[in-house]
Each structure stands twice: as C-alpha cells, then as structure tokens.
Design a protein around this motif. Structure first.
Motif, PDB file in Angstrom:
ATOM      1  N   UNK A 132      -4.527   2.660  -1.281  1.00  0.00           N
ATOM      2  CA  UNK A 132      -5.228   2.439  -0.233  1.00  0.00           C
ATOM      3  C   UNK A 132      -4.691   2.450   1.315  1.00  0.00           C
ATOM      4  N   UNK A 133      -4.546   1.902   2.174  1.00  0.00           N
ATOM      5  CA  UNK A 133      -4.224   1.751   3.439  1.00  0.00           C
ATOM      6  C   UNK A 133      -2.790   1.534   3.512  1.00  0.00           C
ATOM      7  N   UNK A 134      -2.124   0.856   2.293  1.00  0.00           N
ATOM      8  CA  UNK A 134      -0.759   0.447   2.168  1.00  0.00           C
ATOM      9  C   UNK A 134       0.090   1.712   1.836  1.00  0.00           C
ATOM     10  N   UNK A 135       0.418   2.623   2.960  1.00  0.00           N
ATOM     11  CA  UNK A 135       1.189   3.839   2.799  1.00  0.00           C
ATOM     12  C   UNK A 135       2.645   3.379   2.300  1.00  0.00           C
ATOM     13  N   UNK A 136       3.174   2.259   2.520  1.00  0.00           N
ATOM     14  CA  UNK A 136       4.547   2.060   2.397  1.00  0.00           C
ATOM     15  C   UNK A 136       4.634   1.654   0.585  1.00  0.00           C
ATOM     16  N   UNK A 137       3.462   1.638  -0.016  1.00  0.00           N
ATOM     17  CA  UNK A 137       3.423   1.263  -1.402  1.00  0.00           C
ATOM     18  C   UNK A 137       3.339   2.426  -2.375  1.00  0.00           C
ATOM     19  N   UNK A 138       3.433   3.526  -1.354  1.00  0.00           N
ATOM     20  CA  UNK A 138       3.409   4.919  -2.341  1.00  0.00           C
ATOM     21  C   UNK A 138       4.299   5.050  -3.298  1.00  0.00           C
ATOM     22  N   UNK A 139       4.111   5.692  -4.391  1.00  0.00           N
ATOM     23  CA  UNK A 139       5.320   5.988  -5.563  1.00  0.00           C
ATOM     24  C   UNK A 139       5.376   7.266  -5.927  1.00  0.00           C
ATOM     25  N   UNK A 140       4.870   8.104  -5.357  1.00  0.00           N
ATOM     26  CA  UNK A 140       5.184   9.489  -5.408  1.00  0.00           C
ATOM     27  C   UNK A 140       6.527   9.790  -4.860  1.00  0.00           C
TER      28      UNK A 140
END
Length: 385
Positions: A132-140
């Motif tokens: 969602x809004x947690x861009x820092x949590x991206x895993x790509x």
C-alpha cells in the motif's frame, strides 16, 4: 466570482480542448469505459494535438510551458464532460516530472520526442501487493550484473494505472536492502522497456470507477535493464518520489474540485428537467437548499485549488500545503457528489447518467496519492504535533 488564476492563453487552450472533447471523446467514451481502456490511436491523437508536450522543453519537441495550470484545465474540462483520457494523466502528470528532473541529456533526447508524440506511453510502478502506502516496504529487487552493464529485475507491482498499454514503465525497486537507521535507503528507479524478456502484464484489474483507465498488475522475472536506463542515482529514489508528491496531490485536489463542479452542473440541469408530483424538482425548497450548499462548497474548493495552483507555479507549494488542499477537496467532494446524486433519485444510480460515473470515480481520490489519513499526519506534523 471571477477567476483570476488563468490568463488568455489558458482560456484559449480551454476552448480548443472543450471542442475536441465534445467532438472526439464524448461520442466514444461509453465504449471506452466498457472496454476498460481508450484505444491506442487516441493517444497518438493527443500527441498530434500537443497535449503530451505542454511541459516538455522545445528542444525535445514540446511547447516548453512550465505552468501546471494547463494540466488543471485539462482535468476540469474532462470532468465537465464526464469523460477521461484514460491512463494518460499518469503519463504527463506523474511520469514526466521524473524524466525532466532526473533524466540525463541522453535519456531525454532518446525518450522525450516519442513521449510527446504518444508513440511511447509511460506508467510508474510503485505499489506492491501488501505494501500500500508503505513504499519503503517494497520487495521488488534489481541486482547489478558483475560487469556493471545491466540490472536484473525481479518482483511484482499492482494498481499500475496505464500499465496494460505502457511502452516504458518507471519501476521503483530495491538495489540495496534497507538499513536499521533508514528503511527508505536503497530504492532506485529503472525505466523498463515493456518489450523486455521476462516483463509481463498480469491481470487487468476491474475497478469501481475510472473504468476507461486501464489498471494492471505487472511482474518481472529476471528482466535485464541496461544501466543506461536507470533514472537518477542508485539508491536515492525515495527522495525523488517525495519531491513530486506535492504536484501529484495538487492534481488530485484539482480533480476533486472539478468533479464536484461537474456534479453540481449535472444536478442543476437534471432538476430543471425532471418533474415529481406535477412540479419541477427544482421548485422544491429542499432541492434549492441542497444545491445552494453544494455551490458554496464548490466555491470554497475552487478558492483552495486556485491558491494552490498559484503557489505551485511560484515554486512555493509545500508538502503540507498540498496535503491540506488534497484532504479538504477530496473529503468535501465525496459529500457534494453524493448529495447531487441523491437529487437524481433512482436515475442517479444508472451509469447512463454521468453523475453515477463521478460518484464512482471520486472515491479513489481519498486513497491514491496518499490516503486522507496520511494527509492528516502530514498536516499535523507541519503544526508541530
């Protein structure tokens, strides 16, 4: 009240655009909404008209305008007619600022002429399933090859507006893991060619509103991305993303205001035509009071939007200012459009009436670009709370 935010050039653009929408968009928009996308040749037509090149420097084939107000007029005129230009708003309002701010001279010469013409449509891929809004949590992730010549991209993105028809996608990915001190570190933007091996368009997502705008899932399996297609510096993309957020949120505020103004216009026309118990719906005191309240709300939204447009063109629109404009207009738009739909009675629930489309379209404005809850947090922080 007379608006002072637009000049003669802006209004001439509005007149041309209104005529174009009436002749080339309105007659076909119902088909586009049912198909879930606009035809690709329509983007070429927008390129011919110069819509995609308004803010592109002249040396790359654009008009060289710096003002965001032309974008606002485009939003207002589409809302007025109850139509949209599909995913092209992402192409111009979201992707272009990154290309202009962080692209190298070589990249601009390579990409922008095709961007302007509509031969190369762009999208931006930030959101991932579960983040969602947690861009820092991206895993790509994207791993640099041993020879430093390319990245190998792996991962999945979702809710990608324009993703089904995009030729090049600005993919936000991790080139380094986050650190305990900074979860936002290590994020990079790669401008990925959609023809690359391992690049795949997944489900085309069925949405509540914005039905003429294609929205898709994307996946990347060992996609080779030349290092020359990295946008900006490695690992610094989180700062790039936040830099463009005030303009993105201003665009959403303009949309909420424009949709509300259109809703009042549609409701006003409907209640003058519709009769109940042998009387015009417009003749009832409740109708008059509801529309009067809605008109006052739209006037307030217009004042907020116009002030924000002037601030943005002057380089003075802060993150908190943009958050405040987005929060105010999107929350108020929901109430205005709901009340205008109510005045339509049962017909307001029918998609053949444009108020129904506005009702569905406006709901997402409180979610994308940062939820209303995120906007409140930004505003509160600016107040020292």
């Amino acid at each position: 009240m007379r608006r002072t935010v637009f000049n003669e050039d802006h209004e001439a653009f509005r007149t041309t655009l209104r005529e174009f929408i009436a002749s080339e968009v309105v007659p076909h928009f119902g088909d586009w909404a049912r198909e879930g996308r606009v035809p690709r040749e329509f983007y070429a037509r927008l390129g011919e008209l110069g819509i995609f090149g308004i803010q592109v420097p002249e040396e790359y084939g654009g008009a060289g305008e710096s003002s965001f107000k032309f974008n606002a007029i485009l939003t207002e005129e589409c809302a007025r007619a109850g139509v949209s230009f599909g995913g092209s708003s992402v192409h111009t309002a979201l992707c272009l600022p990154y290309l202009l701010a962080y692209g190298t001279e070589e990249q601009k010469k390579r990409w922008l002429p095709e961007f302007v013409s509509g031969r190369m449509m762009t999208a931006i891929a930030m959101t991932e399933p579960g983040t969602g809004s947690d861009l820092a949590g991206m895993r790509t992730t994207a791993t640099l090859s041993a020879d430093g010549g390319h990245y190998v991209l792996n991962g999945t993105k979702t809710f990608i507006t324009g993703g089904a028809q995009a030729d090049r996608v600005l993919v936000c990915c991790r080139t380094a893991p986050p650190t305990p001190e900074d979860r936002r570190a290590g994020i990079t933007i790669l401008a990925v060619d959609a023809r690359s091996e391992g690049y795949a368009v997944g489900r085309k997502l069925e949405k509540l509103g914005l039905r003429a705008s294609d929205t898709a899932e994307l996946s990347f399996t060992d996609v080779r991305v030349p290092v020359e297609d990295r946008l900006g510096e490695e690992g610094l993309a989180f700062g790039y993303l936040t830099h463009n957020l005030p303009q993105e949120r201003l665009g959403i505020a303009v949309s909420a205001y424009a949709q509300s103004a259109a809703a009042v216009r549609f409701a006003h026309e409907y209640v003058r035509e519709r009769t109940v118990f042998g009387k015009e719906v417009a003749s009832f005191q409740n109708t008059k009071f509801v529309l009067a309240d809605c008109k006052a709300d739209v006037d307030a939204m217009q004042a907020v939007v116009d002030r924000a447009l002037d601030a943005h063109d002057a380089g003075e629109l802060t993150a908190a200012d943009a958050a405040s404009a987005k929060l105010f207009t999107t929350e108020l738009a929901a109430r205005v459009i709901d009340r205008c739909l109510q005045l339509h009675g049962g017909y307001g629930y029918m998609l053949e009436y444009p108020i129904a489309g506005l009702y569905a379209d406006t709901r997402v404005t409180r979610i994308y670009g940062g939820t209303s809850e995120v906007m409140r947090s930004i505003i509160a922080k600016s107040m020292g709370l």
